[in-house]
Design a protein around this motif. Sequence first.
Motif, PDB file in Angstrom:
ATOM      1  N   ASP A 240      43.201  39.831  39.871  1.00  0.00           N
ATOM      2  CA  ASP A 240      44.339  40.726  40.117  1.00  0.00           C
ATOM      3  C   ASP A 240      45.302  40.713  38.932  1.00  0.00           C
ATOM      4  N   ALA A 241      45.575  39.512  38.406  1.00  0.00           N
ATOM      5  CA  ALA A 241      46.487  39.397  37.259  1.00  0.00           C
ATOM      6  C   ALA A 241      45.897  40.077  36.026  1.00  0.00           C
ATOM      7  N   LEU A 242      44.609  39.851  35.785  1.00  0.00           N
ATOM      8  CA  LEU A 242      43.947  40.478  34.637  1.00  0.00           C
ATOM      9  C   LEU A 242      43.873  41.988  34.796  1.00  0.00           C
ATOM     10  N   GLN A 243      43.729  42.443  36.030  1.00  0.00           N
ATOM     11  CA  GLN A 243      43.673  43.888  36.277  1.00  0.00           C
ATOM     12  C   GLN A 243      45.006  44.542  35.933  1.00  0.00           C
ATOM     13  N   GLN A 244      46.093  43.874  36.285  1.00  0.00           N
ATOM     14  CA  GLN A 244      47.410  44.416  35.961  1.00  0.00           C
ATOM     15  C   GLN A 244      47.625  44.449  34.455  1.00  0.00           C
ATOM     16  N   ILE A 245      47.207  43.384  33.778  1.00  0.00           N
ATOM     17  CA  ILE A 245      47.305  43.356  32.310  1.00  0.00           C
ATOM     18  C   ILE A 245      46.455  44.463  31.709  1.00  0.00           C
ATOM     19  N   GLY A 246      45.256  44.657  32.253  1.00  0.00           N
ATOM     20  CA  GLY A 246      44.362  45.711  31.753  1.00  0.00           C
ATOM     21  C   GLY A 246      44.954  47.089  31.928  1.00  0.00           C
TER      22      GLY A 246
END
Length: 298
Positions: A240-246
């Motif tokens: 979820d965190a990486l998705q937001q960064i992406g």
Amino acid sequence: MRVSTSTLYDQGVRSMLQQQDGMFRLQQQLSSGKRIMTPSDDPIGAARAHELAQSISLNTQYTDNRYRAADSLQQVDSTLGGVSNLIQSVRTMAVAAGNPAFSDSERQMMAIELRGHFDELLGLANTRDEQGNYLFSGFQGNTRPFEQTANGVEYKGDQGQRLIQVSSSRQLPVSETGEAVFGPDGSNMFQTIDGFIGALETSGGMPDGAVSAALQELDSALDNVLTKRAAVGSRLQEIDALQQIGEDTAIQYQQSLSRLQDLDFAQAISDMVRQQALLEAAQKTFTRVSGLSLFNLI
């Protein structure tokens, strides 16, 4: 220096062609909304735009990978949830089985029910994902991880965890090995339940210590499954965190690409008006020059 009529004619034609080329280029820009039509328009900008386009493509691939990783981990989490619920049900039955008032026939009925839980556990251990790969077989996705043999349930998978590249610097495990979930530290969940079923089927009462031993092993198995499930949940949070960064990165890339490529329409329209005036001037000049002749003066 003498300037011949042919020289004036060639210069006039060349000037009109240049102005027409400029008009055509501006028309292309206005119709596409892009400032850079060919690399020659802005070599440095075109190279940077190409790099950004590649970065956008790679970021999109990582996004797709994260979706796949999330799907796999959610299925693992769901399956582990089913395993933990089943262990708790078996534990409740083990506590009840400690009642000395139970008759042999009542314990036999409980053993039959436990055998159903045993088969259910085996089915959970051999769960497949949406692509047909077994969740708990390690790297050997096509290998059925647990098989019922004459010596009990045996693990046929390996100790590998399947990984998915979810960012440029992170490969995320999206599976758990069957041995780590169902048989940690030499303990075996199937042996525990099977052994307890055998104790229930013993005539004349259960062997001493059978209930306490089963409860201890079931508690250890449950703790292990809950720990594995917590690890899976942590990975889902990371996705979820990486998705937001992406998503933020994708916006930044698009904004940078837009600044490089997008046309300033107000400036382009102004340039179009100016270019049209230059073309008309060149056409009029050519008409005047091409009509010059000494015979016009006679």
